[in-house]
Enzyme design. Structure first.
Site, PDB file in Angstrom:
ATOM      1  N   GLY A   8       0.843  -1.313   0.180  1.00  0.00           N
ATOM      2  CA  GLY A   8      -0.194   0.156  -0.022  1.00  0.00           C
ATOM      3  C   GLY A   8       0.743   1.197   0.105  1.00  0.00           C
ATOM      4  O   GLY A   8       0.361   2.323   0.495  1.00  0.00           O
ATOM      5  N   ASN A  10       4.507   3.538  -2.301  1.00  0.00           N
ATOM      6  CA  ASN A  10       4.491   4.302  -3.344  1.00  0.00           C
ATOM      7  C   ASN A  10       4.527   3.432  -4.429  1.00  0.00           C
ATOM      8  O   ASN A  10       3.769   3.547  -5.572  1.00  0.00           O
ATOM      9  CB  ASN A  10       5.907   4.833  -3.064  1.00  0.00           C
ATOM     10  CG  ASN A  10       6.255   5.893  -2.135  1.00  0.00           C
ATOM     11  OD1 ASN A  10       5.361   6.812  -1.727  1.00  0.00           O
ATOM     12  ND2 ASN A  10       7.163   5.680  -1.275  1.00  0.00           N
ATOM     13  N   GLU A  36      -4.903   0.596   5.981  1.00  0.00           N
ATOM     14  CA  GLU A  36      -4.491   1.100   4.511  1.00  0.00           C
ATOM     15  C   GLU A  36      -5.920   0.831   3.576  1.00  0.00           C
ATOM     16  O   GLU A  36      -5.884   1.841   2.643  1.00  0.00           O
ATOM     17  CB  GLU A  36      -3.350   0.686   3.838  1.00  0.00           C
ATOM     18  CG  GLU A  36      -1.979   1.149   4.447  1.00  0.00           C
ATOM     19  CD  GLU A  36      -0.701   0.818   4.113  1.00  0.00           C
ATOM     20  OE1 GLU A  36       0.233   1.367   4.386  1.00  0.00           O
ATOM     21  OE2 GLU A  36      -0.640  -0.283   3.439  1.00  0.00           O
ATOM     22  N   THR A 138      15.808  -3.796  -9.308  1.00  0.00           N
ATOM     23  CA  THR A 138      15.231  -2.684  -8.663  1.00  0.00           C
ATOM     24  C   THR A 138      13.816  -2.285  -8.970  1.00  0.00           C
ATOM     25  O   THR A 138      13.375  -3.064  -9.787  1.00  0.00           O
ATOM     26  CB  THR A 138      16.201  -1.577  -9.072  1.00  0.00           C
ATOM     27  OG1 THR A 138      15.955  -0.319  -8.529  1.00  0.00           O
ATOM     28  CG2 THR A 138      16.241  -1.433 -10.605  1.00  0.00           C
ATOM     29  N   CYS A 143       9.501   6.979  -7.219  1.00  0.00           N
ATOM     30  CA  CYS A 143       8.211   7.528  -7.165  1.00  0.00           C
ATOM     31  C   CYS A 143       7.721   7.783  -5.684  1.00  0.00           C
ATOM     32  O   CYS A 143       8.172   7.128  -4.872  1.00  0.00           O
ATOM     33  CB  CYS A 143       7.083   6.354  -7.767  1.00  0.00           C
ATOM     34  SG  CYS A 143       7.381   4.749  -6.910  1.00  0.00           S
ATOM     35  N   HIS A 205      21.634   3.242  -0.071  1.00  0.00           N
ATOM     36  CA  HIS A 205      21.035   3.944   1.023  1.00  0.00           C
ATOM     37  C   HIS A 205      21.915   3.872   2.339  1.00  0.00           C
ATOM     38  O   HIS A 205      22.201   5.085   2.869  1.00  0.00           O
ATOM     39  CB  HIS A 205      19.673   3.287   1.353  1.00  0.00           C
ATOM     40  CG  HIS A 205      18.898   3.538   0.187  1.00  0.00           C
ATOM     41  ND1 HIS A 205      17.713   2.440  -0.049  1.00  0.00           N
ATOM     42  CD2 HIS A 205      18.370   4.294  -0.797  1.00  0.00           C
ATOM     43  CE1 HIS A 205      16.997   2.798  -1.170  1.00  0.00           C
ATOM     44  NE2 HIS A 205      17.549   4.125  -1.644  1.00  0.00           N
ATOM     45  N   ARG A 317      13.249   3.598   6.502  1.00  0.00           N
ATOM     46  CA  ARG A 317      13.378   2.434   5.484  1.00  0.00           C
ATOM     47  C   ARG A 317      14.659   2.172   4.770  1.00  0.00           C
ATOM     48  O   ARG A 317      15.248   1.105   4.734  1.00  0.00           O
ATOM     49  CB  ARG A 317      12.376   2.311   4.263  1.00  0.00           C
ATOM     50  CG  ARG A 317      12.390   1.354   3.307  1.00  0.00           C
ATOM     51  CD  ARG A 317      11.220   1.331   2.660  1.00  0.00           C
ATOM     52  NE  ARG A 317      10.834   2.539   1.648  1.00  0.00           N
ATOM     53  CZ  ARG A 317      11.467   2.968   0.709  1.00  0.00           C
ATOM     54  NH1 ARG A 317      12.630   2.428   0.136  1.00  0.00           N
ATOM     55  NH2 ARG A 317      10.916   3.750  -0.173  1.00  0.00           N
TER      56      ARG A 317
HETATM   57  P1  NAD Z   1       7.005   2.179   0.916  1.00  0.00           P
HETATM   58  O1  NAD Z   1       7.732   2.810   2.177  1.00  0.00           O
HETATM   59  O2  NAD Z   1       6.145   3.307   0.366  1.00  0.00           O
HETATM   60  O3  NAD Z   1       6.049   0.873   1.443  1.00  0.00           O
HETATM   61  C1  NAD Z   1       5.467   0.922   2.609  1.00  0.00           C
HETATM   62  C2  NAD Z   1       4.303  -0.001   2.595  1.00  0.00           C
HETATM   63  O4  NAD Z   1       4.780  -1.380   2.902  1.00  0.00           O
HETATM   64  C3  NAD Z   1       3.178   0.192   3.351  1.00  0.00           C
HETATM   65  O5  NAD Z   1       2.395   1.193   3.126  1.00  0.00           O
HETATM   66  C4  NAD Z   1       2.591  -1.223   3.749  1.00  0.00           C
HETATM   67  O6  NAD Z   1       1.757  -1.310   2.672  1.00  0.00           O
HETATM   68  C5  NAD Z   1       3.694  -2.135   3.656  1.00  0.00           C
HETATM   69  N1  NAD Z   1       4.312  -2.477   4.797  1.00  0.00           N
HETATM   70  C6  NAD Z   1       5.298  -1.839   5.490  1.00  0.00           C
HETATM   71  N2  NAD Z   1       5.536  -2.612   6.814  1.00  0.00           N
HETATM   72  C7  NAD Z   1       4.738  -3.704   6.645  1.00  0.00           C
HETATM   73  C8  NAD Z   1       4.326  -4.858   7.517  1.00  0.00           C
HETATM   74  N3  NAD Z   1       5.269  -4.878   8.460  1.00  0.00           N
HETATM   75  N4  NAD Z   1       3.362  -5.768   7.050  1.00  0.00           N
HETATM   76  C9  NAD Z   1       2.953  -5.581   6.073  1.00  0.00           C
HETATM   77  N5  NAD Z   1       3.216  -4.473   5.078  1.00  0.00           N
HETATM   78  C10 NAD Z   1       3.944  -3.600   5.617  1.00  0.00           C
HETATM   79  O7  NAD Z   1       7.891   1.350  -0.133  1.00  0.00           O
HETATM   80  P2  NAD Z   1       7.824   2.002  -1.546  1.00  0.00           P
HETATM   81  O8  NAD Z   1       8.301   3.119  -2.028  1.00  0.00           O
HETATM   82  O9  NAD Z   1       6.739   1.612  -2.088  1.00  0.00           O
HETATM   83  O10 NAD Z   1       9.045   0.949  -2.090  1.00  0.00           O
HETATM   84  C11 NAD Z   1       8.671  -0.664  -2.243  1.00  0.00           C
HETATM   85  C12 NAD Z   1      10.122  -1.298  -2.366  1.00  0.00           C
HETATM   86  O11 NAD Z   1      10.737  -0.401  -3.598  1.00  0.00           O
HETATM   87  C13 NAD Z   1      11.439  -1.041  -1.289  1.00  0.00           C
HETATM   88  O12 NAD Z   1      11.959  -2.107  -1.348  1.00  0.00           O
HETATM   89  C14 NAD Z   1      11.958  -0.064  -1.860  1.00  0.00           C
HETATM   90  O13 NAD Z   1      13.395  -0.025  -1.220  1.00  0.00           O
HETATM   91  C15 NAD Z   1      12.108  -0.086  -3.283  1.00  0.00           C
HETATM   92  N6  NAD Z   1      12.512   1.197  -4.187  1.00  0.00           N
HETATM   93  C16 NAD Z   1      11.480   2.167  -4.080  1.00  0.00           C
HETATM   94  C17 NAD Z   1      11.640   3.311  -4.631  1.00  0.00           C
HETATM   95  C18 NAD Z   1      10.747   4.575  -4.769  1.00  0.00           C
HETATM   96  O14 NAD Z   1      11.106   5.516  -5.320  1.00  0.00           O
HETATM   97  N7  NAD Z   1       9.696   4.412  -4.017  1.00  0.00           N
HETATM   98  C19 NAD Z   1      12.819   3.206  -5.670  1.00  0.00           C
HETATM   99  C20 NAD Z   1      13.765   2.211  -5.805  1.00  0.00           C
HETATM  100  C21 NAD Z   1      13.426   1.067  -5.188  1.00  0.00           C
END
Ligand code: NAD
Length: 388
Positions: A8, A10, A36, A138, A143, A205, A317
């Protein structure tokens, strides 16, 4: 085709909007975390769908279902995508395992380290054998959601991304279909170990966090610092050293295991140029590749507001996901600490505890450790020798 997105945050917002805007695709979202699903349903009701702002235009899509119920969210799904930080992979895989259809593709965007092993353990050997696992090196996008359940901004799109699968022979077919759905070329790679070692999150990171804050004096900063744009010559040097270590490790592993192919584990600078060449203005040094990358513009270091300014958020994170908790490493030895659970008496006990550093947050936690005794606490989060 029914696609279920688990998560839920990004990445889940971006996927849900982009995929459900395509004809013939039914998208369901499974997000059991922290209320969420209700917030996301409310957001979609308000706007009629999820608006995805990309550098090349807007897309809008509406998932058929957003739910905290695994059974209804997974029913009939042929493609299941975990769009979650790595620490949530196993929790979610355990919850969805009973409802995965035989022959489904189940994977993580991105996989991070050891996804295949974690998934094998979380799903059980029988279930893991009935599905095809895949992982991306990746996330294809940088986003951030702007309004929960309503709008997400895609700051940058990677030019290509590697994909591994188990069984490995399935990688080309999944890369072709998923690449088409995501609109990003995906390159099949021979093994999951390549993704584990090529996880750039584990370099970028913690490397930048260390560079920015290792000499922090405890005083608030007046403003939140930029993250990627703060990479200076000394931080670039830290990142380079971390990348070099991984390259050395690959060389040694290939020497020890004839036939092992780790060619797609690329040095950090090469990965930056493969992923972001068009978005980088000055590609001459690793530092400038970070500083002048348009996809990173505006992304800030994880810091929290306090009276007088902002302090680093060491629970963010960028550290909780990207530093391996169960591994102790020195220049001469490594120790992997298998743990059966994350905490005891509400005290989080990672591998450092087994090196003698039991870190408590307050007096209450200190008293709990004293009461039980450190040597009685450690077995509570470990395994007996015969189980390990
Ligand atoms: P985020 O921090 O937005 O995701 C958080 C979500 O993870 C929460 O909203 C929840 O739905 C879920 N979550 C968190 N803890 C939880 C738990 N204990 N149990 C169940 N669900 C849980 O992360 P994101 O930005 O969506 O990134 C997702 C992945 O992509 C990560 O591995 C991140 O490192 C990687 N990533 C993200 C980006 C970016 O720009 N957003 C870029 C490169 C890589």
């Amino acid at each position: 085709m029914i696609i279920t997105i688990c998560g839920g945050g990004n990445a889940a917002h971006t996927l849900a909007g982009l995929l459900s805007s395509q004809t013939g695709i039914i998208v369901r979202v499974y997000t059991p975390f922290d209320g969420e699903a209700a917030r996301w349903q409310e957001g979609v009701r308000t706007t009629g769908g999820i608006l995805v702002d990309t550098p090349t235009g807007q897309r809008i899509g509406r998932p058929q279902l957003i739910s905290r119920d695994a059974e209804e969210a997974l029913s009939g799904a042929r493609l299941v995508i975990l769009a979650l930080p790595a620490f949530a992979h196993e929790i979610i895989l355990q919850a969805i395992a009973p409802y995965l259809e035989s022959g489904a593709w189940v994977g993580a965007l991105p996989a991070r380290g050891g996804f295949d092993m974690g998934a094998g353990a979380a799903l059980s050997a029988v279930k893991a054998a009935q599905v095809t696992l895949f992982g991306l090196q990746t996330l294809p996008w940088a986003c951030r959601f702007e309004r929960y359940g309503q709008q997400v901004i895609v700051l940058g799109v990677k030019e290509q991304v590697d994909l591994a699968a188990w069984p490995p022979a399935q990688a080309p077919a999944i890369a072709a279909r998923l690449g088409e759905l995501l609109g990003v070329p995906l390159n099949p790679v021979p093994n999951f170990l390549s993704l584990t070692l090529a996880d750039t999150g584990q370099i970028i990171h913690p490397g930048i966090m260390y560079g920015l804050f290792h000499a922090w004096d405890g005083q608030p900063y007046p403003t939140q610092l930029p993250f990627y744009q703060s990479v200076d010559a000394s931080i670039a040097e830290i990142l380079q050293c971390m990348s070099d270590e991984i390259q050395n490790l690959c060389t040694q592993l290939e020497l020890c295991s004839p036939g092992l192919d780790l060619e797609t584990v690329r040095p950090l600078s090469e990965w930056m140029l493969r992923s972001y060449r068009a978005a980088i203005e000055d590609a001459s040094t690793l530092q400038s590749q970070f500083n002048t990358n348009r996809s990173y513009t505006g992304l800030l270091a994880p810091m929290r507001p306090v009276p007088g300014g902002f302090v680093p958020d060491f629970q963010a994170r960028y550290l909780t996901e990207d530093v391996p908790y169960n591994l102790l490493v020195t220049r001469t030895w490594m120790l992997l600490v298998p743990r059966s659970c994350e905490s005891y008496a509400a005290v989080s006990l990672n591998a450092l505890a087994f090196a003698g550093a039991l870190l408590v947050r307050d007096e209450r936690q200190l008293e709990a450790i004293k009461r039980h005794g450190p040597m009685n606490v450690l077995p509570q989060v470990g395994f007996a020798q015969e189980d390990a």
